[in-house]
Design a protein around this motif. Structure first.
Motif, PDB file in Angstrom:
ATOM      1  N   ALA A 184      39.477  37.318  41.129  1.00 35.06           N
ATOM      2  CA  ALA A 184      39.442  36.566  39.872  1.00 35.06           C
ATOM      3  C   ALA A 184      38.173  35.732  39.728  1.00 35.06           C
ATOM      4  O   ALA A 184      37.683  35.518  38.618  1.00 35.06           O
ATOM      5  CB  ALA A 184      40.672  35.676  39.766  1.00 35.06           C
ATOM      6  N   ASP A 185      37.601  35.280  40.878  1.00 33.42           N
ATOM      7  CA  ASP A 185      36.469  34.369  40.770  1.00 33.42           C
ATOM      8  C   ASP A 185      35.121  35.088  40.800  1.00 33.42           C
ATOM      9  O   ASP A 185      34.074  34.464  40.781  1.00 33.42           O
ATOM     10  CB  ASP A 185      36.510  33.338  41.899  1.00 33.42           C
ATOM     11  CG  ASP A 185      36.555  34.016  43.259  1.00 33.42           C
ATOM     12  OD1 ASP A 185      36.874  35.230  43.297  1.00 33.42           O
ATOM     13  OD2 ASP A 185      36.255  33.353  44.266  1.00 33.42           O
ATOM     14  N   GLN A 186      35.140  36.455  40.840  1.00 38.79           N
ATOM     15  CA  GLN A 186      33.879  37.187  40.930  1.00 38.79           C
ATOM     16  C   GLN A 186      33.119  37.127  39.598  1.00 38.79           C
ATOM     17  O   GLN A 186      33.709  37.303  38.533  1.00 38.79           O
ATOM     18  CB  GLN A 186      34.166  38.647  41.282  1.00 38.79           C
ATOM     19  CG  GLN A 186      32.907  39.399  41.645  1.00 38.79           C
ATOM     20  CD  GLN A 186      33.214  40.847  41.952  1.00 38.79           C
ATOM     21  OE1 GLN A 186      34.101  41.457  41.372  1.00 38.79           O
ATOM     22  NE2 GLN A 186      32.460  41.416  42.861  1.00 38.79           N
ATOM     23  N   THR A 187      31.796  36.866  39.700  1.00 35.74           N
ATOM     24  CA  THR A 187      30.991  36.891  38.478  1.00 35.74           C
ATOM     25  C   THR A 187      30.780  38.346  38.084  1.00 35.74           C
ATOM     26  O   THR A 187      30.354  39.135  38.915  1.00 35.74           O
ATOM     27  CB  THR A 187      29.596  36.281  38.722  1.00 35.74           C
ATOM     28  OG1 THR A 187      29.731  35.233  39.657  1.00 35.74           O
ATOM     29  CG2 THR A 187      28.951  35.844  37.434  1.00 35.74           C
ATOM     30  N   PRO A 188      31.052  38.675  36.838  1.00 34.81           N
ATOM     31  CA  PRO A 188      30.787  40.060  36.444  1.00 34.81           C
ATOM     32  C   PRO A 188      29.288  40.348  36.480  1.00 34.81           C
ATOM     33  O   PRO A 188      28.477  39.441  36.252  1.00 34.81           O
ATOM     34  CB  PRO A 188      31.318  40.151  35.014  1.00 34.81           C
ATOM     35  CG  PRO A 188      31.775  38.798  34.622  1.00 34.81           C
ATOM     36  CD  PRO A 188      31.608  37.868  35.755  1.00 34.81           C
ATOM     37  N   ASP A 243      33.653  43.155  30.432  1.00 31.09           N
ATOM     38  CA  ASP A 243      32.861  42.863  31.629  1.00 31.09           C
ATOM     39  C   ASP A 243      32.725  44.110  32.482  1.00 31.09           C
ATOM     40  O   ASP A 243      33.614  44.960  32.495  1.00 31.09           O
ATOM     41  CB  ASP A 243      33.550  41.791  32.486  1.00 31.09           C
ATOM     42  CG  ASP A 243      33.554  40.451  31.788  1.00 31.09           C
ATOM     43  OD1 ASP A 243      32.727  40.275  30.870  1.00 31.09           O
ATOM     44  OD2 ASP A 243      34.390  39.606  32.153  1.00 31.09           O
ATOM     45  N   ILE A 244      31.620  44.173  33.207  1.00 33.19           N
ATOM     46  CA  ILE A 244      31.452  45.243  34.187  1.00 33.19           C
ATOM     47  C   ILE A 244      31.185  44.570  35.523  1.00 33.19           C
ATOM     48  O   ILE A 244      30.248  43.771  35.651  1.00 33.19           O
ATOM     49  CB  ILE A 244      30.280  46.164  33.797  1.00 33.19           C
ATOM     50  CG1 ILE A 244      30.542  46.806  32.428  1.00 33.19           C
ATOM     51  CG2 ILE A 244      30.082  47.247  34.858  1.00 33.19           C
ATOM     52  CD1 ILE A 244      29.356  47.510  31.830  1.00 33.19           C
ATOM     53  N   HIS A 245      32.043  44.851  36.519  1.00 31.78           N
ATOM     54  CA  HIS A 245      31.904  44.197  37.816  1.00 31.78           C
ATOM     55  C   HIS A 245      31.104  45.069  38.773  1.00 31.78           C
ATOM     56  O   HIS A 245      31.087  46.289  38.627  1.00 31.78           O
ATOM     57  CB  HIS A 245      33.294  43.887  38.389  1.00 31.78           C
ATOM     58  CG  HIS A 245      33.961  42.762  37.674  1.00 31.78           C
ATOM     59  ND1 HIS A 245      33.793  41.460  38.044  1.00 31.78           N
ATOM     60  CD2 HIS A 245      34.760  42.746  36.569  1.00 31.78           C
ATOM     61  CE1 HIS A 245      34.469  40.679  37.207  1.00 31.78           C
ATOM     62  NE2 HIS A 245      35.074  41.452  36.297  1.00 31.78           N
ATOM     63  N   PRO A 246      30.447  44.414  39.763  1.00 33.25           N
ATOM     64  CA  PRO A 246      29.623  45.190  40.697  1.00 33.25           C
ATOM     65  C   PRO A 246      30.450  46.255  41.403  1.00 33.25           C
ATOM     66  O   PRO A 246      31.600  46.001  41.794  1.00 33.25           O
ATOM     67  CB  PRO A 246      29.106  44.152  41.690  1.00 33.25           C
ATOM     68  CG  PRO A 246      29.418  42.823  41.142  1.00 33.25           C
ATOM     69  CD  PRO A 246      30.426  42.980  40.066  1.00 33.25           C
TER      70      PRO A 246
END
Lengths: 547, 399
Positions: free
Chosen positions: A270-274, A297-300
């Motif tokens: 939940a705390d990951q920066t997209p 959002d697109i996450h790493p």
């Protein structure tokens, strides 16, 4: 049933490099009146060549070297030009892949429609026009009375394809050759055309040869299926037998393609920066608004599939991310920092982080540069490598895309196959060492086997390099194979977004439901049942009715 | 009236022969598709070709007639036929040579080359050698005034020639052969430089207009429109008149002005083409990829666009070279181009032009102005043959 068309031991050759090379090696087929034969195979298998040869026609630089094409007692390979002219158009008709390219843009639809019957002296112009309107109505074109008086560019792609089918029907031919009539269409439009073709073929008892590379489509249309591979016949059987019990390995491999699926990834913390965050983006071409308040959002290390039919704003979203089309409202953040709206204002490093792979590898690679030069340029440009270090890096990249450097380094793009070209496109993107790659319909121009290879390659690269993908596609089988999250777009808006598993499970947004249900399945009864479910009376309006 | 009847009868007769010939062909070959699907018009074309060939042959034989009145009438036909045959054989031999010597790549090139192209290359090479080594090859200087004026070409003393001047001398006694050779240097060299400048200018601005678009494109295109609106020959004449005042009798300077004036006027045509071809290329995905990579305008223009535009530009180069060449010749003919005593083909045609009136009864005298004209024509044809072949080759590669 009586025999309509018999092709016996047909050999076709094409001229290149000062010699005749085989295209079709001894193909034989037969077709009864009212029967539909499906021809399938990957590109280069000779499907279209065989389809055209069934009309006694070969393209320039191609010749029939042996064999016969017997149409209702006339051998078309030996018939005189006059005799063929009488048969073609009136008793044998052809529907091409791209209706938009096949209609003459300078004439109205109805003028082109009446040409064949009037020329062949079958009907007068007035009768042909009346008949044309009747056929338009049968094919469920909207406003059949007036649609014929429009020009080709004033009608949508699916409608144009149906108008072309009507045109082929104008003389009530005994045989129609359909050469990939739905390949260029969206799934939702494809249904309309398929249903229309099937209905009209049934109604007039026309025999047809249906050429396609899409198995699920051919399963709906054909009574019998013939598989071709590089000019050789692989096998032929009834549709149901072919689907349930293929005998040859090649056929089995074609059938198995759709089984590729990546393992599920754990949920995003939940705390990951997209990596990329699209915030309330709106965009317009001139005054026409094409994106309306789009956010996702697109996450790493994850793949976001963006789906929707053409005109839904998928590619425009990509153009906003890359900065080619500055949005009129909203912002795009990369790794928590806002990106300049215009790519010219972004730093070299920001440009490097986001790379693109294009749908048409043909136009995405400079035809006058060698493979080595194409891949070396980003390395040289961003990393400043030169000489031996540059060559070593290019060799590495070629190895990553599974093409040996010693064979491919000096080749030109025109010397590669479609799948190989697409791999070069991937290598060029990788050469910049990006953190995200935008894949714009990268597999839709490829055959299923080749496309699967590309998908597997992309999946492996993601695992190895931790890349994030934004995967633009209209093919839900691809989504199922590779996506982690799915964003469904329609008319410039996001209608539904979430993890893949949620998307393929009900309840859906009605549009998602329409998209999902429009993807052809291998079951030969699928189209029949779908139409029954949607109400056969309004195939043409099925899409809109469902909304 | 009777002539019209004769023509009509001839046409009907030819149609009859065509029909009969086709019928005979069908019978003789057992209805082979070649004869079966042949339209009557095509059969008529074959007959017409045969008739034309027979006509030429009769004329050729007449050129050997003992009666000078008849022989003179067919003299130029004789020259044309001999020229065609000699050049054809030379081109064929040259291609044969190319096929047997050189690297594997050039051998393959020559194997696929049509006769026209090998002829064109041969002529261009010959002209280049003549132009480069003019000082060594030419028997006399270009402005050297020799003893005898108006020596007839052919070197036959019986009709007023002199073996020392195989192509004769002009009115003030300069050797025409030497002047033709020096003319290659002056005319071709200047035309080549001019075309090159026109292409650098027009190509660069055309690509910039295509790539940048917007107001830059508008500004450049409208400027070109203005230049193109004025008829080019009249415009260059006007500018040359002004330039000759500026040059103030300095001949080298005037030539430089001429090169620049023609280059600028011709670059407008190149600009149009480069912009049209360029705007077709800039929409390609690989240009977008290069832009997104952050490449500068120079890289995109010269590495991404230019290699893909070479085929049409090269074709235009061949054509443009011929036009520039003809413009220079016309300007010289009108007296404002290359200045005497420098030898130049256009000037030579102008100086010797009155002799053309002798064509009917003394064809050898009339050849004097035609030789310079022929040199211009030959190079123009040769360049176009080569360009056609290059175009064909590059379009074949794309398939």
């Amino acid at each position: 049933m009586s025999r309509l068309l018999t092709i016996k031991d047909l050999w076709i050759e094409g001229r290149s490099d000062e010699q005749w090379n085989p295209i079709i090696n001894g193909a034989s087929l037969h077709l009864d009146k009212g029967e539909v034969l499906g021809l399938i195979g990957e590109s280069g298998a000779g499907k279209s060549t065989l389809g055209l040869a069934a009309m006694g026609f070969v393209r320039d630089g191609v010749r029939i070297s042996k064999g016969s094409v017997d149409f209702d007692g006339v051998d078309l390979t030996k018939a005189s030009a006059d005799k063929k002219r009488k048969l073609l158009g009136s008793r044998i008709a052809y529907v091409a892949q791209s209706a938009a390219a096949s209609f003459n843009p300078a004439h109205r639809l109805i003028d082109q429609h009446v040409e064949a019957p009037v020329q062949h002296g079958i009907r007068s112009r007035a009768e042909s026009e009346a008949d044309g309107i009747e056929l338009y109505a049968k094919l469920r074109l909207p406003d059949p009375e007036h649609i014929g008086f429009r020009y080709p560019h004033q009608v949508s792609g699916g409608q144009l394809q149906r108008a072309m089918t009507a045109m082929a029907m104008a003389c009530r031919p005994d045989l129609i050759i359909f050469d990939e009539p739905t390949t260029a269409l969206d799934v939702t439009t494809q249904i309309e055309v398929l249903a229309a073709i099937r209905e009209i073929v049934d109604q007039f008892g026309t025999a047809a040869i249906y050429i396609t590379h899409d198995l699920a489509v051919v399963a709906q249309m054909a009574d019998r299926i013939k598989v071709l591979l590089k000019g050789d016949e692989v096998e032929e059987a009834d549709t149901r037998t072919m689907l349930t019990a293929p005998t040859e390995d090649y056929t089995k491999s074609l059938w198995a393609v759709r089984s590729f699926e990546r393992p599920k990834k754990p949920a995003v913390p939940a705390d990951q920066t997209p990596l990329v965050s699209i915030r309330n983006v709106s965009a317009a071409y001139g005054t026409a608004k094409v994106l309306d308040d789009v956010s996702f959002d697109i996450h790493p290390g994850r793949t976001v599939a963006v789906v929707g039919e053409s005109g839904s704003g998928k590619s425009t979203t990509a153009r906003c991310i890359t900065g080619l089309l500055p949005p009129i409202a909203g912002s795009i953040e990369f790794d928590g920092n806002p990106l300049a709206p215009d790519y010219r204002k972004r730093s070299k490093d920001q440009l490097r982080q986001v790379q693109m792979i294009y749908q048409m590898a043909d136009t995405a690679l400079n035809p006058r540069m060698s493979i080595g030069q194409i891949i070396a340029r980003p390395v040289q440009f961003y990393m400043g490598l030169s000489g031996k270090a540059l060559r070593a890096r290019v060799d590495d990249l070629l190895e990553q895309i599974e093409l040996p450097s010693d064979q491919y380094y000096h080749r030109l793009p025109s010397e590669l196959s479609g799948g190989q070209k697409q791999r070069i496109g991937i290598a060029r993107a990788l050469a910049a060492e990006p953190r995200m790659i935008i894949c714009d319909e990268v597999t839709s121009a490829l055959d299923q086997l080749v496309a699967e290879g590309i998908l597997r390659l992309l999946a492996r690269l993601q695992d190895e390099l931790g890349l994030a993908y934004m995967f633009i596609t209209h093919d839900l089988a691809t989504v199922r194979a590779i996506a982690d999250e799915v964003v469904v777009m329609q008319q410039g808006k996001v209608v539904e977004a979430g993890p893949k598993d949620d998307m393929f499970k009900p309840p859906h947004h009605p549009y998602t439901d329409l998209l999902l249900s429009s993807v052809p399945e291998m079951d030969p009864d699928w189209l029949t049942e779908l139409l029954k479910e949607r109400g056969v009376d309004n195939i043409g309006d099925a899409a809109t009715a469902k909304m | 009236m009777s002539a019209l009847l004769w023509i009509a009868a001839g046409l009907v007769g030819m149609f009859a022969v065509a029909w009969a010939g086709r019928w005979a062909g069908q019978k003789a070959t057992g209805n082979a598709p070649r004869f079966r699907d042949m339209p009557l018009a095509v059969a008529f074309g074959y007959v017409a070709a045969v008739v034309a060939l027979v006509g030429v042959l009769i004329g050729y034989v007449n050129a050997y007639s003992a009666d000078p009145a008849i022989a003179n009438k067919y003299f130029f036909l004789w020259v044309a036929v001999n020229g065609l045959v000699i050049f054809g054989i030379a081109g064929w031999l040259f291609r044969l040579l190319g096929r047997s010597v050189g690297s594997a790549a050039t051998r393959k090139l020559f194997r696929q080359m049509p006769l026209t192209a090998s002829f064109g290359i041969l002529v261009i090479i010959l002209y280049a050698i003549l132009a480069i080594f003019a000082g060594v090859i030419a028997p006399y200087g270009q402005s050297e005034i020799l003893g005898a004026a108006n020596v007839i070409p052919g070197g036959n003393p019986a009709v007023g020639g002199d073996p020392a001047y195989p192509l004769g001398t002009d009115q003030i006694g300069r050797d025409i052969l030497s002047r033709l050779i020096y003319g290659a240097q002056n005319t071709v060299g200047i035309a080549f430089v001019t075309t090159l400048i026109a292409f650098v200018l027009g190509g660069t601005f055309g690509f910039i207009a295509a790539l940048v678009g917007g107001w830059v494109d508008q500004l450049l295109s409208r400027m070109v429109d203005v230049l193109m609106a004025i008829p080019s020959l009249i415009f260059s004449l006007l500018l040359m008149t002004i330039a000759s005042v500026w040059a103030d009798g300095e001949k080298g300077l005037l030539t430089l002005y001429m090169i620049l004036i023609i280059a600028v006027i011709d670059s407008t045509r190149v600009f149009r083409l480069a912009r049209a071809v360029g705007s077709g290329i800039v929409v390609m995905d690989y240009i977008e990829a290069a832009r997104l990579r952050g490449e500068g305008i120079r890289w995109i223009m010269f590495r991404e666009i230019l290699p893909n535009a070479t085929a049409p530009l090269l074709a235009e180069f061949g054509l443009r070279f011929c036009f520039v060449f003809l413009t220079i010749a016309s300007l010289s003919f009108l007296g404002v181009g290359i200045q005497p005593p420098l030898a130049d083909w256009g000037t030579m045609v102008r100086d010797l032009a009155p002799f053309i009136n002798f064509a009917a009864f003394a064809p050898l005298v009339a050849t004097a102005p035609l030789m310079a004209a022929g040199a211009i024509a030959l190079l123009t044809v040769a360049v176009n043959f080569v360009v056609d072949w290059m175009l064909h080759k590059s379009s074949g590669l794309k398939e």
